[in-house]
Enzyme design. Structure first.
Site, PDB file in Angstrom:
ATOM      1  N   SER A 107      33.900  62.032 -54.559  1.00 40.41           N
ATOM      2  CA  SER A 107      33.639  61.770 -55.977  1.00 40.41           C
ATOM      3  C   SER A 107      34.401  62.797 -56.832  1.00 40.41           C
ATOM      4  CB  SER A 107      32.128  61.768 -56.226  1.00 40.41           C
ATOM      5  OG  SER A 107      31.815  61.142 -57.453  1.00 40.41           O
ATOM      6  N   HIS A 252      27.811  54.610 -53.018  1.00 38.75           N
ATOM      7  CA  HIS A 252      28.662  55.697 -53.480  1.00 38.75           C
ATOM      8  C   HIS A 252      28.638  56.905 -52.548  1.00 38.75           C
ATOM      9  CE1 HIS A 252      31.000  57.889 -56.417  1.00 38.75           C
ATOM     10  NE2 HIS A 252      30.113  58.864 -56.433  1.00 38.75           N
TER      11      HIS A 252
END
Length: 276
Positions: A107, A252
């Site tokens: 991320s 995610h």
């Protein structure tokens, strides 16, 4: 004016493998792979503890504002985080060991990892055997995540009375944050300042660093709505070696659930000749 955080460089690198050996009393082994990990927004170096095993040396980059750096102010930029980490790596005793070095970021940490790998190569003379970037749209590419997300916009303003609740809703949709934290206002209040600071840095980062002459591995969860394949492919210019792509089942934050497969992929794609 300096662009580096004010903390001592040694504080920004956490040897997660050494911590694990101390807890278990296990002797040190020569690792077959060394993984230098950059955590996502709001997370600490310990995010990567799931990667630790006897034959892999795992180090986490510790950003200001958490764990042993809790009282330190936020860095002025992602490039400052990378500069500080590169300095710490260059001073580490293992840099000349010959063990392949993988730089991995998830991320927001993907942006830090790309900058860090570039600095190691071009400023510190340390070869990177693999650059692995996960779950992050490259700077300048179209982001599938709505930039006008109301909860995120509200949550980034600590003066808004509903900011904490809004950011908690956004985190819950993204996944990866324990419900015990999201439902506890005191725990949440401890974590949100670092998260807000990281998200601002990530949003302001709009460049790709000088490319590294290493392979590039692009990682993504199959159900991750925050980044698409095109956004990951836009990282291509950060490395001049071969580009490989891997997707793991999940959203995610899929990496911890697929640790063994991730380590196999890292080792398989690391260039064995690229070690100092």
């Amino acid at each position: 004016m300096s662009t580096r955080p004010t903390g001592a460089p040694g504080r920004c690198l956490v040897d997660l493998s050494a911590q694990d050996r101390l807890r278990g009393g296990a002797p040190a082994r020569t690792p077959r792979l060394r993984v230098l990990c950059c955590p996502p927004a709001g997370a600490a170096a310990g995010y990567w503890r799931f990667l630790v095993r006897e034959d892999v040396h795992v180090l986490g980059v510790q950003y200001p504002g958490r764990e042993n750096r809790f009282r330190e102010p936020s860095a002025p930029s992602l490039t400052a985080l990378a500069a500080e980490a590169a300095e710490a790596v260059a001073a580490a005793p293992w840099t000349s060991s010959g063990v392949p070095l993988v730089v991995l970021g998830h991320s927001m940490g993907a942006s830090v990892a790309a900058e860090l790998a570039s600095r190691l190569e071009h400023r510190e003379g340390i070869r990177v055997a693999l650059l692995a970037l996960s779950a992050k749209t490259a700077p300048g590419a179209a982001d599938p995540q709505d930039p006008g997300d109301e909860d995120l916009r509200t949550g980034l303003d600590p003066q808004d009375p509903g900011a904490d609740a809004a950011l908690a809703r956004w985190l819950r949709r993204l996944g990866g944050t324990p419900e015990a934290v999201l439902e506890n206002p005191e725990l949440l209040a401890l974590q949100l300042p670092a998260l807000r600071a990281d998200l601002r840095l990530s949003g302001a980062h709009d460049r790709l660093p000088a490319p590294v002459p290493a392979p590039l591995l692009l990682l993504r969860g199959t159900g991750d709505g925050s980044v698409d394949a095109a956004g990951m492919d836009a990282w291509g210019p950060v490395a001049t070696g071969p580009v490989q792509r891997r997707e793991y089942p999940g959203g995610h934050h899929p990496l911890a659930a697929h640790r063994d497969r991730l380590l196999e992929d890292l080792e398989a794609h690391a260039a064995p000749g690229r070690s100092r």
